[in-house]
Design a protein around this motif. Structure first.
Motif, PDB file in Angstrom:
ATOM      1  N   GLN A  71      -0.543  24.722 -65.468  1.00 54.97           N
ATOM      2  CA  GLN A  71      -0.943  23.731 -66.321  1.00 54.97           C
ATOM      3  C   GLN A  71      -2.519  23.570 -66.237  1.00 54.97           C
ATOM      4  O   GLN A  71      -2.986  23.101 -65.104  1.00 54.97           O
TER       5      GLN A  71
ATOM      6  N   PRO B 102      -5.847  21.148 -66.750  1.00 55.76           N
ATOM      7  CA  PRO B 102      -5.906  19.751 -67.020  1.00 55.76           C
ATOM      8  C   PRO B 102      -6.265  19.497 -68.552  1.00 55.76           C
ATOM      9  O   PRO B 102      -7.257  20.452 -68.996  1.00 55.76           O
ATOM     10  N   LYS B 103      -5.871  18.575 -68.941  1.00 56.48           N
ATOM     11  CA  LYS B 103      -6.134  18.170 -70.553  1.00 56.48           C
ATOM     12  C   LYS B 103      -7.698  18.216 -70.763  1.00 56.48           C
ATOM     13  O   LYS B 103      -7.737  18.653 -71.985  1.00 56.48           O
ATOM     14  N   ASP B 104      -8.415  17.529 -69.908  1.00 61.74           N
ATOM     15  CA  ASP B 104      -9.686  17.518 -70.327  1.00 61.74           C
ATOM     16  C   ASP B 104     -10.555  18.879 -70.379  1.00 61.74           C
ATOM     17  O   ASP B 104     -11.404  19.208 -71.236  1.00 61.74           O
TER      18      ASP B 104
ATOM     19  N   ALA C  67      -8.833  21.742 -71.077  1.00 63.74           N
ATOM     20  CA  ALA C  67      -8.074  22.339 -72.215  1.00 63.74           C
ATOM     21  C   ALA C  67      -8.805  21.593 -73.608  1.00 63.74           C
ATOM     22  O   ALA C  67      -9.047  22.345 -74.588  1.00 63.74           O
ATOM     23  N   ASP C  68      -9.107  20.414 -73.614  1.00 69.46           N
ATOM     24  CA  ASP C  68      -9.815  19.769 -74.869  1.00 69.46           C
ATOM     25  C   ASP C  68     -11.280  20.321 -75.184  1.00 69.46           C
ATOM     26  O   ASP C  68     -11.502  20.644 -76.155  1.00 69.46           O
TER      27      ASP C  68
ATOM     28  N   LYS D 222     -10.695  24.015 -76.769  1.00 71.05           N
ATOM     29  CA  LYS D 222     -10.198  23.595 -78.083  1.00 71.05           C
ATOM     30  C   LYS D 222     -11.367  23.132 -78.948  1.00 71.05           C
ATOM     31  O   LYS D 222     -11.453  23.367 -80.304  1.00 71.05           O
TER      32      LYS D 222
END
Length: 318
Positions: free
Chosen positions: A197, A199-201, A203-204, A207
């Motif tokens: 997975q 990290p969200k930051d 991936a953001d 994107k």
């Protein structure tokens, strides 16, 4: 990714619990000849397997033995199983016509039926040294898809019915065993720490540049300098065999809790990658994607190429 999964194959007497010699488990009975004859008798005869899922839905799969040969001098037999699953209907799309306006009407040539099974070939090999109570079974895997279940439901079930006083037992070749024997003369070139997975930051931020991007996993690679190694082959085997297989004891990364570890090694001058599976429940799958040849028409690995690679590795495990 193409892998080989290795298993220890033993034959036990049910009453005495003693292991039998694989080349003489019964008078004039050799596991290699028995498997080869079974495949010859069942070649090109599809066998259906129906299972009930937890939801109560039934799924059907099919397996079919296609090729078999035996080499008693070098003590191995090998073959090919084709497997496929059915139960769903899907459109088949011809991607070569996607950007060709005149062929748009031919983009979807047909739709499969729920009863259709898309058959995929997988190679198996059994190496059974003369006088040994242990054989090595090698099964090809494509990603997470393999043929162990089919091998058990077909040949092993047949064996138990044919020889009711005996039982075949399969046990995964552990990383300790694989590394201790396969890497006896090998050296470790790279450690690959993978996290499933992102990290969200991170991936953001990706994107923000491409809204259609789908980041999947992170990988940190520690490489040896050219013509050098990270660890001698025996070091990692000793680490795992001792039970201290926590790779975080080797190195840690800030905010990176890895899920899987792979090692790139050189064995006999050939580079290989060993996937050690999930941390804490280590299993050894040996990646062979770059070691084998592929059929240009079908895209599947060449059977003989997989056999050659499996035999090279299995010979280092006996």
């Amino acid at each position: 990714m193409q892998y080989l999964a290795f298993y220890n194959l033993t034959i036990k007497d049910i009453s005495s619990k003693k292991e039998k010699k694989v080349n003489a488990f019964s008078p004039q009975k050799d596991i290699l000849q028995t498997l080869h004859q079974y495949v010859q008798d069942n070649k090109n005869k599809p066998q259906s397997h129906t299972e009930e899922e937890n939801t109560g839905r039934y799924t059907s799969t099919v397996s079919e033995y296609k090729i078999s040969r035996v080499d008693l001098y070098n003590r191995y037999t090998c073959g090919l199983i084709e497997t496929g699953g059915s139960g769903t209907s899907s459109r088949v799309m011809d991607i070569s016509k996607i950007n060709k306006q005149k062929d748009k009407d031919k983009l979807i040539p047909y739709t499969t039926k729920k009863s259709d099974a898309l058959m995929t070939p997988f190679t198996f090999l059994v190496l059974a040294p003369e006088g040994s109570t242990r054989a090595i079974l090698a099964l090809q895997k494509n990603g997470n898809t393999g043929i162990k279940g089919y091998f058990q439901k077909t040949f092993i079930d047949f064996f138990h019915k044919a020889y009711p006083g005996l039982r075949i037992e399969l046990g995964r070749v552990s990383p300790a065993q694989a590394l201790e024997q396969v890497l006896r003369n090998g050296i470790i070139k790279n450690f690959r720490f993978l996290k499933k997975q992102i990290p969200k930051d991170v991936a953001d931020r990706i994107k923000a540049y491409d809204a259609d991007a789908e980041p999947d996993e992170m990988e940190i690679v520690i490489k040896a300098r050219k013509r050098h190694s990270l660890l001698g082959g025996g070091v990692l085997g000793t680490l795992i065999k001792s039970g201290n297989a926590d790779f975080k004891s080797i190195i840690t990364f800030p905010d990176f809790d890895c899920d899987t570890v792979k090692v790139d090694v050189v064995i006999g001058g050939k580079p290989r990658r060993i996937d050690l599976g999930k941390l804490g429940t280590l299993i050894a799958n040996i990646e062979i994607s770059d070691d084998i040849e592929y059929d240009m028409d079908t895209g599947h690995p060449h059977h003989d190429s997989v056999v050659k690679t499996a035999l090279e590795i299995a010979n280092g495990m006996v």
